[in-house]
Write an enzyme that holds these catalytic residues in place. Structure first.
Site, PDB file in Angstrom:
ATOM      1  N   SER A 168      48.090  25.250   2.009  1.00 50.10           N
ATOM      2  CA  SER A 168      47.149  25.352   3.113  1.00 50.10           C
ATOM      3  C   SER A 168      45.971  24.429   2.781  1.00 50.10           C
ATOM      4  CB  SER A 168      46.713  26.814   3.301  1.00 50.10           C
ATOM      5  OG  SER A 168      45.763  26.936   4.335  1.00 50.10           O
ATOM      6  N   TYR A 198      42.929  20.755  12.677  1.00 45.76           N
ATOM      7  CA  TYR A 198      43.515  20.746  11.336  1.00 45.76           C
ATOM      8  C   TYR A 198      43.342  22.099  10.654  1.00 45.76           C
ATOM      9  CZ  TYR A 198      44.173  19.813   6.385  1.00 45.76           C
ATOM     10  OH  TYR A 198      44.598  19.888   5.086  1.00 45.76           O
ATOM     11  N   LYS A 226      46.107  25.087   9.258  1.00 44.72           N
ATOM     12  CA  LYS A 226      46.122  25.659   7.915  1.00 44.72           C
ATOM     13  C   LYS A 226      45.860  27.167   7.930  1.00 44.72           C
ATOM     14  CE  LYS A 226      47.235  21.903   5.821  1.00 44.72           C
ATOM     15  NZ  LYS A 226      48.579  21.798   5.192  1.00 44.72           N
TER      16      LYS A 226
END
Length: 279
Positions: free
Chosen positions: A136, A151, A155
């Protein structure tokens, strides 16, 4: 007797994946490494051998993923440790990123990872052992970074699905670990790994400042050593009780504690409202 584990590492032609593959091979492990280009893997890690298998794989094509895993089984007979490392960064405000730009980041960072898990789990489940590391980011736990919303959300998704995965596979003797790296000195912030919006909006000053800071100041000045990250993953893989949440880097450790403290403070501050909703 050869008791070294077989590792399957995605995104291994550069960055954290490359350093991990190098470290594993140096310590005598067997490594199946994937990239979009087999040639790029051979260039940095060498040709196919008894201990190394370079594989060209397209994360978003499940047939390509299955083919790479089948080749690994044909070469090494099994897979013991899976590292889902492949992915890329996307820096842009939520308003300015197009639907296509956002979906592509999810296709690679989330759905590509799921393709690999889906096709690897039958092997680990049959073996009744194994370990899955899903890479992650500290941005998948602490998301207050202007311009990193999409983004970070990919994650966060990786973290969330890994928590469920860990509960699902525990009875099979398989472990799952979420890895939250902080800033490590790789090429993640370079143009080859970090995409910017096609249609930036000038009014988002904080996002433009963030873009400038990451590209000009943080890039190549990150405090984390990717070799030490590789060592940490190997250590966790050999532990009988590996962590579900593994923060790597003092910066990641501090940001995690900051987030925990902030949430705890808000929980207590709004407790009377939270508990007032019962019938």
């Amino acid at each position: 007797m050869d008791n070294k584990k077989v590792w399957f590492v995605t995104g291994a032609s550069k960055g954290l994946g490359l350093e991990l593959a190098k470290k594993l091979l140096a310590e005598g492990y067997k490594v199946a490494a994937t990239s979009r280009s087999e040639e790029s893997l051979i260039k940095v890690l060498g040709n196919t051998s008894e201990s190394f298998l370079p594989l060209e794989m397209d994360l978003v094509d499940e047939k390509s993923v299955k083919s790479a895993i089948d080749k690994t089984i044909g070469h090494f007979k099994t897979i013991d440790v899976l590292v889902n490392n492949a992915g890329y960064g996307l820096l842009g405000a939520l308003e300015e990123l197009t639907d296509a730009e956002s979906r592509k980041n999810y296709e690679v960072n989330v759905f590509g990872l799921l393709n690999v898990i889906r096709n690897t789990m039958p092997i680990l489940r049959a073996n009744k052992t194994g370990h899955i590391f899903n890479i992650s980011s500290v941005g998948g736990y602490y998301g207050e970074f202007p311009g990193w919303g999409i983004y970070c959300s990919t994650k966060f998704a990786v973290a969330g699905l890994t928590e469920s995965l860990a509960a699902e596979v525990k009875s099979f003797g398989v472990h799952a670990t979420i890895v939250y790296p902080g800033y490590f000195r790789t090429d993640f912030l370079k143009d080859s790994s970090l995409l910017l919006p096609q249609n930036p909006i000038a009014e988002y000053k904080e996002v433009r400042q963030s873009e400038s800071a990451y590209k000009d100041d943080i890039n190549e000045n990150q405090p984390g050593d990717p070799v030490k990250l590789a060592e940490a993953l190997i250590k966790a893989s050999e532990d009988q009780n590996p962590p579900l949440h593994l923060f790597l880097g003092e910066d990641a450790y501090n940001m995690a504690n900051q987030k925990i403290a902030s949430v705890q403070a808000e929980l207590e501050s709004w407790k009377s409202v939270s508990v007032s909703t019962a019938l």
